[in-house]
Scaffold this active site. Sequence first.
Site, PDB file in Angstrom:
ATOM      1  N   TYR A  53      -1.232 -20.146  19.712  1.00 35.95           N
ATOM      2  CA  TYR A  53      -0.964 -18.747  20.030  1.00 35.95           C
ATOM      3  C   TYR A  53       0.540 -18.525  20.048  1.00 35.95           C
ATOM      4  O   TYR A  53       1.211 -18.593  21.078  1.00 35.95           O
ATOM      5  CB  TYR A  53      -1.592 -18.365  21.376  1.00 35.95           C
ATOM      6  CG  TYR A  53      -3.107 -18.387  21.369  1.00 35.95           C
ATOM      7  CD1 TYR A  53      -3.828 -18.458  20.180  1.00 35.95           C
ATOM      8  CD2 TYR A  53      -3.825 -18.354  22.558  1.00 35.95           C
ATOM      9  CE1 TYR A  53      -5.210 -18.486  20.169  1.00 35.95           C
ATOM     10  CE2 TYR A  53      -5.222 -18.378  22.557  1.00 35.95           C
ATOM     11  CZ  TYR A  53      -5.902 -18.452  21.361  1.00 35.95           C
ATOM     12  OH  TYR A  53      -7.275 -18.480  21.361  1.00 35.95           O
ATOM     13  N   SER A 207     -12.677 -12.626  22.209  1.00 38.53           N
ATOM     14  CA  SER A 207     -12.715 -11.262  21.657  1.00 38.53           C
ATOM     15  C   SER A 207     -13.963 -10.523  22.125  1.00 38.53           C
ATOM     16  O   SER A 207     -14.690  -9.918  21.318  1.00 38.53           O
ATOM     17  CB  SER A 207     -12.656 -11.273  20.120  1.00 38.53           C
ATOM     18  OG  SER A 207     -11.362 -11.580  19.680  1.00 38.53           O
TER      19      SER A 207
END
Length: 285
Positions: A53, A207
């Site tokens: 990330y 998500s």
Amino acid sequence: MHTRRIGDVEVSAIGLGAMPMSIEGRPDEARSLATLHAALDAGVTLIDTADAYHRDAHEVGHNETLIAKALASHDRGKDVLVATKGGHLRPGDGSWTLDGSPRYLKEACEASLRRLGVEAIGLYQFHRPDPKVPYAESVGAIRDLLDEGKIRMAGISNADPQQIRQAQEILGGRLVSVQNQFSPAFRSSEPELDLCDELGIAFLPWSPLGGISRASELGSAYAPFGRVADAHGVSPQRVCLAWMLAKSPVVVPIPGASRPETILDSLAAADLELSSEELARLDAV
């Protein structure tokens, strides 16, 4: 804050997915730290990250470093389970690549340990299967890290039912979590959720609101979520997370956030009770 369990650790029923604070379109550090601190103030004790990330090639682990800074500067930081991952890479051109080799996974874990500033990672997850490496070899590296005490708990991500069972066997029954994509827009992980429920393994939907760019459209794209939200006077996003929590006690959503108000709205889903009729309508979407 309501709680659930990952392995032998009690965590907040909803965690924080920290990826949006480090990839393309990320906010400045001050807003990210404010978001992380708001989550901690509200009782979050699970933060999900990964070494991949980051945005630019030279800043591998940007998100892990950011989380370590936030935890060190908050009096509740020591109470947080940090879940990180290895096996995905970002060359810096916006693409995602894979390396599931045992050598790389062990090196990645050592680097994550340094960035997080801990002696052992709370939850380490194999990020995504690498078709060039036998799955058993990749999970075997995670087993070795667990045996060596480099990680306290082991998980896998983006796995199918066969891989979940294989990982559970390789880890000697010590698999504690599966992190797969799951949302109203992505329901194909329901078999994995059902298997985790059967085995008592935490299922962490990533998500859960449909992704960074589509989360705001949830109520309009999936009208039943919007109608139930209107009936309760809350956001469709809050309804979505409450719906997930109702599916099984092993579900621990990790919605992404990069603003304090966003994560606070998500956390309120743990207090939202939906009727069986409402849940049925949402299941039918």
